[in-house]
Each structure stands twice: as C-alpha cells, then as structure tokens.
Motif scaffolding. Structure first.
Motif, short mmCIF file in Angstrom:
data_model
loop_
_atom_site.label_atom_id
_atom_site.label_comp_id
_atom_site.label_asym_id
_atom_site.label_seq_id
_atom_site.Cartn_x
_atom_site.Cartn_y
_atom_site.Cartn_z
N ASN A 1 11.82 2.18 -3.54
CA ASN A 1 11.42 3.55 -3.85
C ASN A 1 11.97 4.47 -2.76
O ASN A 1 11.60 4.37 -1.60
N PHE B 1 0.83 -1.19 0.00
CA PHE B 1 0.00 0.00 0.00
C PHE B 1 0.88 1.26 0.00
O PHE B 1 1.78 1.38 0.83
N GLY B 2 0.63 2.15 -0.96
CA GLY B 2 1.33 3.44 -0.95
C GLY B 2 2.81 3.39 -1.23
O GLY B 2 3.56 4.30 -0.85
N THR B 3 3.29 2.37 -1.94
CA THR B 3 4.73 2.29 -2.20
C THR B 3 5.14 3.03 -3.48
O THR B 3 6.32 3.07 -3.81
N GLY B 4 4.16 3.59 -4.20
CA GLY B 4 4.49 4.39 -5.38
C GLY B 4 4.17 3.69 -6.70
O GLY B 4 4.69 4.07 -7.75
N LYS B 5 3.28 2.72 -6.67
CA LYS B 5 2.95 1.95 -7.89
C LYS B 5 2.33 2.84 -8.97
O LYS B 5 2.79 2.86 -10.11
N THR B 6 1.30 3.58 -8.58
CA THR B 6 0.63 4.45 -9.56
C THR B 6 1.59 5.54 -10.04
O THR B 6 1.60 5.91 -11.22
N THR B 7 2.42 6.03 -9.13
CA THR B 7 3.40 7.06 -9.49
C THR B 7 4.36 6.54 -10.54
O THR B 7 4.67 7.23 -11.52
N GLY C 1 -4.41 -1.82 -4.41
CA GLY C 1 -3.81 -1.60 -3.09
C GLY C 1 -4.08 -2.73 -2.10
O GLY C 1 -3.18 -3.20 -1.41
N ASP D 1 13.56 6.25 -7.88
CA ASP D 1 12.62 7.30 -7.51
C ASP D 1 11.47 7.17 -8.49
O ASP D 1 11.61 7.50 -9.67
N ALA D 2 10.34 6.67 -8.00
CA ALA D 2 9.22 6.35 -8.88
C ALA D 2 8.68 7.58 -9.59
O ALA D 2 8.01 7.46 -10.62
N ARG D 3 8.98 8.77 -9.08
CA ARG D 3 8.47 10.00 -9.71
C ARG D 3 9.30 10.38 -10.92
O ARG D 3 8.89 11.21 -11.73
N PHE E 1 11.81 7.22 -0.99
CA PHE E 1 11.08 8.37 -0.47
C PHE E 1 12.08 9.27 0.25
O PHE E 1 13.08 8.78 0.77
N ASP E 2 11.80 10.60 0.24
CA ASP E 2 12.76 11.55 0.80
C ASP E 2 13.29 11.10 2.16
O ASP E 2 12.53 10.79 3.07
#
Ligand code: GTP
Ligand code: MG
Lengths: 121, 194
Positions: B139, B24-30, B90, B168-170, B141-142
């Motif tokens: 991923n 959940f929230g690991t950056g898949k959609t990103t 998710g 960095d998924a972004r 994350f900062d």
C-alpha cells in the motif's frame, strides 16, 4: 451511538443480559453449519409468526433476499453467536432456508466467474 | 389466484470470500471500502474477558465479555455468486477468527506498509503455513514508495511464486487490480495442483 446499543448495556445487570434474553436461554445454535458467509433466506412457506420475537421477525424481513449470516448479524447489530441461535430457530421452523454446504475451495469455473465479475464492477 | 411456490424454487447464491490481511493500520478496511458495493459492515464475535472465543452462551450470562470486530464488504458477482471481502481484526491474537476467515477462502491479500514491513510478517506466516493462496500488495502511502517490488520481495523473504503488487488501497481501480491478481494467482495454483 446507535439505537441498538441499549440492548447491550444494562448497567444494573451486566452487559450480556439483553442478548441472552433474546435467545431465551438457548445457548448454542442447533444448525452447526452456519458460517460467516453461509447464505440464508426467508422461505416462501409462511408459518404462524405470532410466536416469534421481534428479533426473529426482523431477521425474516432482512432475509426476504438472500444474505450471509455475517450480514444478518451486522444489520441486526448483535454478536454472531446470538444471530446463529436465532437463525437456528427459524431454520428449524422452516421459515428460513439455508445453503447446506460448508465453505469449500472454489473450483476453476467458480473462480473464473468471480474473476469476470470483479473485472466488471 | 395466489400461487405459493414450493421451497425448492427459492435458491440461495454460492458465497465465496477473500481475506484482506496485513498489519495494524496497513489499509485493510480502506481496501474493503474501495471495492465493496455497500459501505463496509461490521460484525462482532463474543469473547470472554480472558480472550476465549464464546461459541456457547451457557454460563456466561452477566459475565464480562468483550468483542472482536470484523469489517467486511460485498460484491454481487451475478445472481448465483456473491463475493465477500473480510478485513482481518487488527490485533493478531485472535487467531481463531483467522481460521474461520481462511477456511474455504479463494485466498488472501496481505497488505504491507513499507515503513513497517514487520507488522505484516504474522499474516504472511499464517497463510504460508496453511497453504492458502495469497499475494502481497504494497500500500503506497504518500511518499512511501521507497522500495521496488523486488526489494520488498527480498525484505519479506518471499517465494518467487508469490506475486507482489503496488497499490493504493483508497483507489477502486487499484484495489480491483489487486483482487484480480489474487484470483488469477489462485487459479494458477489450482492448475499447478492438478
Ligand atoms: N495516504 C494513504 N493513506 C491511506 C491509504 N490506505 C489507508 N490509508 C489511511 O491509513 C489509515 C489506516 O487505514 P485503515 O484502512 O483503517 O487500516 P486497517 O488496516 O483497516 O487498520 P486496522 O484495522 O486498525 O489494523 C486510515 O487513516 C486511512 O485513511 C493509502 O493508500 N494512502
Ligand atoms: Mg481496519
């Protein structure tokens, strides 16, 4: 809220009435090999479209270029099961042609093409 | 003169897919969004209220249903090949969806967030058990690059043969590198199997 959401929610009759009506009582796709990424495309043979519903015609317009079943469902904003039923109708009529292979593991040449393609984007 | 081509002149491309999985929230959609040529699309499968997959509309008219949504993107490789990238739902309980996604896939990227490593365990188990090629992408994350690749490998108890990458998924280039890593891993697996 998208314009399509009113297809979905019919306060009086329950949430599934609209999609159910769209498939006119047909309940499952006749084309069993429609997967998420199966490619569909409008055929060059044009049948009489007067008997088609708005949704069928919308699919025909979308499929002027090849698309996956998942893309058609997303653009139409209807659940996959509903789009599979509608696509089955069009395939039966010869209005839509379909990739006739089930998903298979890509071979080396295909993987190489994908690798080159991804590197090139 | 109007020329009407025969149907066999119309071809459809070969479609291939890659699954972007993880907790959940690991950056898949990103990640899907950063490499897709179109804004991510969303498609929905119908479930009964009890969570059962609806593959036949008979008898469910007017009944309460719910949906499980899939995000996906697209990369047109050439006129003959198109690649789809699917983010897994998710919630892990929709395993029927995972089966459909994984069937025939090139492989999977399992995204992990080092602050919540355990949330990606079910994804890793799924692909391991089905023998589907996968790589792990951390991923970053900062401020969360707290671990080295080796530490992550150890913490996840991963086989030496499974590549682990930082990403960095972004970032489009970073996500591209992850996809390249997965495709190369799948090719190596194919060669090893011959
Ligand atoms: N700082 C940072 N934030 C990120 C990164 N990747 C994703 N995010 C953020 O993290 C949040 C979750 O990302 P999503 O892409 O929605 O994650 P997901 O895995 O699709 O989430 P679910 O579908 O809900 O499981 C979003 O707010 C993103 O903007 C990253 O690499 N760095
Ligand atoms: Mg998501």
């Amino acid at each position: 809220m998208t314009a399509r959401e009113d297809w979905w929610y019919d306060e009086a009759a329950g949430p599934l009435v609209r999609p159910y009506a769209m498939v006119r009582g047909r309940t499952r796709p006749n084309a069993p090999h429609l997967h998420l990424v199966t490619q569909v495309r409008a055929s060059s043979f044009t049948s009489d479209q007067t008997s088609l519903t708005v949704e069928h015609r919308e699919i025909m317009a979308l499929c002027a270029r090849p698309l996956s079943v998942a893309e058609v469902a997303a653009y139409l904003d209807v659940p996959l099961i509903v789009v599979k039923v509608l696509l089955s109708d069009l395939i039966e009529r010869g209005d839509v042609i379909v990739q006739n292979s089930s998903p298979h593991i890509p071979d080396r040449d295909l993987l190489q093409a994908v690798l080159d393609g991804v590197r090139g984007i | 003169m109007v020329f009407v081509g025969s149907d066999d002149q119309l071809t459809v491309p070969t479609a291939v897919k890659i699954v972007i999985a993880g907790g959940f929230g690991t950056g898949k959609t990103t990640m899907v969004a950063s490499v897709s040529e179109i804004p991510p699309l969303r498609t929905e499968e119908l479930l009964t209220e009890a969570g059962v997959h609806v593959d036949d509309l008979a008898g469910i008219e007017g009944k309460d249903t719910t949906t499980v949504a899939l995000d996906f993107g697209r990369i047109t490789i050439n006129t003959k090949v198109v690649l789809y990238l699917f983010g897994t739902p998710g919630q892990n309980r929709f395993w029927f969806m995972w089966d459909e996604l994984a069937t025939g896939a090139i492989g999977a990227v399992v995204l992990v967030d080092t602050r919540r490593l355990d949330s990606s365990f079910p994804s890793i188990d799924f692909f391991e058990h089905r023998g589907i090629p996968f790589i792990v992408a951390v991923n970053c994350f900062d401020g969360s690059q707290l671990y080295t690749v080796d530490e992550v490998r150890h913490a996840l108890d991963l086989d030496e043969a499974i590549p682990v990458m930082l990403c960095d998924a972004r970032d489009r280039e970073s996500s591209k590198a992850v996809l390249v890593g997965l495709i190369q891993h799948s090719m190596n697996r194919l060669e090893a199997a011959v």
